[in-house]
Design an enzyme around this catalytic site. Structure first.
Site, short mmCIF file in Angstrom:
data_model
loop_
_atom_site.label_atom_id
_atom_site.label_comp_id
_atom_site.label_asym_id
_atom_site.label_seq_id
_atom_site.Cartn_x
_atom_site.Cartn_y
_atom_site.Cartn_z
N HIS A 561 0.84 -1.20 0.00
CA HIS A 561 0.00 0.00 0.00
C HIS A 561 0.87 1.25 0.00
CE1 HIS A 561 -3.39 2.34 2.25
NE2 HIS A 561 -3.35 2.63 0.96
N LEU A 572 5.32 2.82 3.39
CA LEU A 572 4.73 1.72 2.64
C LEU A 572 4.13 0.74 3.63
CD1 LEU A 572 4.24 0.02 0.07
CD2 LEU A 572 6.56 -0.89 0.32
N GLU A 573 2.82 0.54 3.53
CA GLU A 573 2.16 -0.48 4.34
C GLU A 573 2.20 -1.80 3.58
OE1 GLU A 573 -1.24 1.60 7.05
OE2 GLU A 573 -1.72 1.42 4.93
N ILE A 574 2.67 -2.85 4.24
CA ILE A 574 2.72 -4.18 3.64
C ILE A 574 1.71 -5.05 4.37
CG2 ILE A 574 4.14 -6.20 3.19
CD1 ILE A 574 6.52 -4.38 2.86
#
Length: 826
Positions: A561, A572-574
């Site tokens: 994301h 950055l969202e993982i």
């Protein structure tokens, strides 16, 4: 009298142009307003715009402040191993050093050339980079006394590094954190300063030979030398970034730098914490020579010989132009200069960061007190800043970003050489850009050539802007461009290209059927090990990855994301789903790290982490407007709290339609009463009227042009009067702040309670880098530690009684309040 009058006029004219351009413009662009910086501007850097991620618009509600350079700090040492979630500051244990052929731990043995040049090479074999630690300074004194001080054969000295990673990346920040009583730092710094003065007292020329980073204490060491030579390598950068950690240069930097490069250049460097590249360093007089890396040591030795025998002159401060002499060396010029500097700092920091003011004070004090007192004043200022809660918070963010460079699972990622990006819109093109810049081969695919062309143009335009700003060479631009292969549905060979892809990142419209169809297409042409990452903002990863006719390799699917604009946003969202393999997760994490992102692993829930925390904020803003709180008061209150922009301006910037869709989506999700209390029709009605925010020139504010100040028009005034039933409110600034922040903090705590995030560090980094939560407060959980969870819960209980159950503290907050525990440390 006539001459003095003309001089005052000239000075004012020069200051109105020169100072305004060289200081105000530069500082306004780079001085913290936010990050960050992590995490530039004093502790933070301002991004180009604010974005809200929506299912159909692929945008994010982001703040314009974040720690620049991923919380770029005094020390750039990578983490050597995963750290616990939130350890108390402590000194790092040093590996015992046993002298053998090598006499010192932090230095190679001193080498003496036949011409009498002593070569001192920094090199701690236990570290990837050199840092200026307490231990190094102690050993430096030992080395000097044993090998240099009494050696009459030494005619000059070269300081350099034996490491390819750089000169000295800065002070060891953990040394500073380990000192509980910060006043104890004063004698430590004094001892180090006396050592530098002792070196100078030997009266032999000293040359600093710099390759790679010379930051913080590393540059301060070089400033004590008589001559500075650096390489033209892309890795070489010089700077004093202490301000980003709420500190100031403590080894004489606030005094030596202005004397060398002038007050204006020094203030720009110290107040922004920005890095100076070799060409600029030479131009401003920070270094004397720029050479190729392979020539550095030989040129430094030759220069040192020349300084000793008189054939090379010692470095002198660069001669000032008439303009700069009038600005820096005349009382009226200085008065106006300092007034402009303070005005700019006030504007961009809102008075929330003490470090820039202390730096200004140190420089001014040094100008008025040219003796040794100026160094005493500097180190006392350093210790004072080190004791502030702002510095503790910023150091905590830096430590957090260091911790988050490692994935807690320890799984090995697959080796990625080629990355395919599906969708060439702003998100897809942005992802392709940062991927190509880091050396990956990139396939950029969209439905037709026109769409791909727009994506390629977006990247090329960005790279050309970097070239114009000297942040990229034409060679690098061409190299990056050559790594990107444009493809469309009409390209006959696209399947053959995808057969070599190791990772596919999808950035198409938010449509579940479309995303699953793309997975099906990708799985048919990619190897079995290929990881598929979706950039969805709202659709559950589990739904996208559900095994079925379209998806055969569900274990390879993961969420990545990104935040828009991708090239600027650090977060950055993982998001793994329940069936995501450890290898797929590790691969996404490794690629995200290499792309320069700070990666936060979050659970697969509606809104993930950042957007999930934003939902209750949007609800509370509509509640406050309903009560009749003026729009400008809402914005002013939250900016004063430390947010990059106020909530009303934020909604206008990201789009009222986007904010409406996101808030309604989260209201129908699983947040329950935590999304209550507001009236979301405020936004949906505006969408029906076509008031979409800044992009339509009409939102809450009316936008008349680029330079026109936004205003509230008569139509909006009438609409708000109807929406509020004519109610008005004089709610205090503190109440506005408390109500909005309470909703945010409560949801973040719920995410920690439900294990949506792994630990408080993830929670802090996510909201500072994602929405610009006031970095000087260290993130939501450090903020709770600062104000006291018990007091915060009491405040929320009070609002719950008067405003409703949406303010009911989650159980985790109640537990911490009852036990007195802190989220960070003891």
């Amino acid at each position: 009298h006539h001459f003095r009058t003309r001089r005052r006029i000239i000075v004012k004219m020069l200051l109105s142009s020169a100072v305004r351009k060289s200081l105000a413009s530069s500082l306004s662009r780079q001085l913290m307003g936010q990050q960050s910086s992590l995490l530039g501007r004093t502790a933070i850097s301002r991004a180009a715009s604010v974005r809200l991620l929506d299912a159909n618009h692929t945008q994010h509600l982001l703040a314009s402040k974040h720690l620049s350079s991923a919380a770029a700090a005094i020390q750039e040492e990578p983490a050597s191993k995963p750290s616990p979630p939130s350890p108390p500051p402590a000194a790092k244990e040093e590996t015992p050093f046993v002298p053998s052929q090598r006499k010192y731990k932090h230095f190679q043995n001193v080498e003496l050339t036949p011409a009498g040049v002593a070569i001192v090479r920094f090199d701690n074999p236990d570290k990837k980079v050199n840092t200026l630690s307490f231990a190094l300074m102690r050993e430096a004194q030992t080395m000097w006394e044993a090998d240099i001080q009494s050696n009459s054969d030494i005619k000059s000295i070269v300081f350099t590094s034996a490491k390819e990673s750089g000169f000295i990346a800065g002070a060891d920040i953990f040394d500073i954190s380990s000192v509980q009583d910060k006043s104890e730092l004063v004698p430590v710094i004094e001892e180090a300063l006396n050592f530098f003065l002792h070196m100078k007292a030997k009266e032999v020329p000293m040359v600093a030979a710099i390759h790679g980073p010379a930051l913080g204490g590393g540059l301060e060491w070089a400033l004590w030398c008589d001559y500075r030579i650096c390489t033209d390598s892309k890795a070489t950068k010089l700077g004093l970034p202490e301000v980003k950690l709420g500190l100031l240069p403590g080894f004489g930097g606030t005094q030596n730098l202005p004397a060398l490069v002038g007050i204006q250049g020094a203030m720009d460097m110290m107040l922004t914490g920005k890095n100076i590249l070799p060409a600029k360093a030479k131009k401003m007089g920070l270094v004397d020579l720029v050479v190729a890396p392979q020539s550095l040591e030989s040129v430094a030795i030759e220069t040192a010989e020349g300084l000793a025998n008189g054939t090379v002159k010692k470095s002198k401060p660069k001669k000032k132009s008439l303009i700069n002499r009038l600005i820096e060396d005349t009382p009226p010029g200085q008065n106006l200069m300092w007034s402009k500097v303070k005005e700019t700092v006030d504007k961009n920091t809102d008075g929330n960061y003490p470090a820039p003011y202390e730096i200004i004070d140190c420089v001014k004090y040094g100008l008025a007190h040219p003796g040794m007192e100026k160094f005493k004043h500097e180190r006392e200022g350093f210790a004072k800043l080190a004791a502030t809660k702002e510095s503790e918070a910023l150091i905590g963010l830096f430590d957090g970003t260091t911790q988050m460079k490692k994935l807690s699972s320890g799984a090995e990622p697959i080796k990625v050489k080629k990355v395919a990006v599906m969708g060439a819109g702003l998100m897809g093109a942005g992802i392709a850009q940062v991927t190509a810049e880091k050396g990956y081969d990139v396939l950029l695919k969209d439905r037709d050539d026109a769409a791909v062309g727009r994506g390629i143009s977006y990247m090329t335009d960005n790279w050309e802007k970097k070239c114009k700003r000297k942040r990229m060479t034409n060679y690098e631009l061409n190299t990056n461009s050559s790594r990107v292969t444009p493809l469309s549905d009409h390209t006959e060979s696209w399947k053959r290209h995808f057969a070599g892809a190791d990772l596919v990142i999808e950035a198409v419209f938010e449509d579940l059927a479309l995303k699953r169809k793309i997975i099906q297409q990708v799985e048919e042409v990619t190897p079995d090990h290929c990881v598929f990452a979706t950039n969805t903002s709202a659709i559950p990863i589990a739904d996208i990855a559900a095994p079925g006719e379209e998806v055969k390799r569900s274990e390879n699917v993961v969420g990545m994301h990104y935040f828009s604009p991708v090239p600027q946003m650090p977060l950055l969202e993982i998001i793994p789903h329940a069936g995501t393999s450890d290898e797929a997760l590790a691969t996404a994490f490794a690629v995200g790290n290499k792309q320069g992102k700070t990666c936060v692993v979050v659970k697969d829930v509606p809104g993930f982490y950042v957007n999930r925390c934003l939902g209750p904020i949007l609800s509370e803003v509509t509640a406050l407007v309903k009560e009749g709180v003026p729009l400008d008061r809402l914005d002013k209150a939250m900016k004063k709290f430390g947010m990059p922009v106020g909530p009303i301006t934020l909604i206008d910037n990201v789009g009222v339609d986007v904010a409406s869709k996101v808030s309604n989506y989260l209201a129908s999700a699983d947040l329950g009463v935590r999304m209550g209390g507001g009236d979301l029709s405020l936004l949906s009605n505006m969408v029906e009227k076509g008031w979409l925010g800044k992009k339509s020139n009409q939102g809450f504010f009316t936008y008349s042009g680029k330079k026109g100040k936004p205003s509230i028009g008569p139509e909006v005034t009438a609409y708000l009067k109807d929406f509020t039933d004519g109610n008005t409110s004089d709610l205090s600034e503190t109440d506005i702040q408390n109500r909005i922040v309470a909703r945010l903090v409560n949801e973040a705590a719920m995410c920690l309670q439900d294990e949506i995030i792994e630990n408080p560090v993830c929670g802090d980094i996510g909201l500072v880098f994602g929405i610009g939560f006031a970095p000087f407060r260290g993130g939501v959980f450090r903020y709770l530690d600062s104000v006291g969870t018990s007091s915060f819960v009491d405040m929320m209980n009070g609002y719950a009684e008067t405003k409703g159950e949406q303010f009911e503290p989650v159980q985790l907050l109640k537990d911490y309040a009852a036990s007195g525990k802190k989220f960070h440390g003891n």
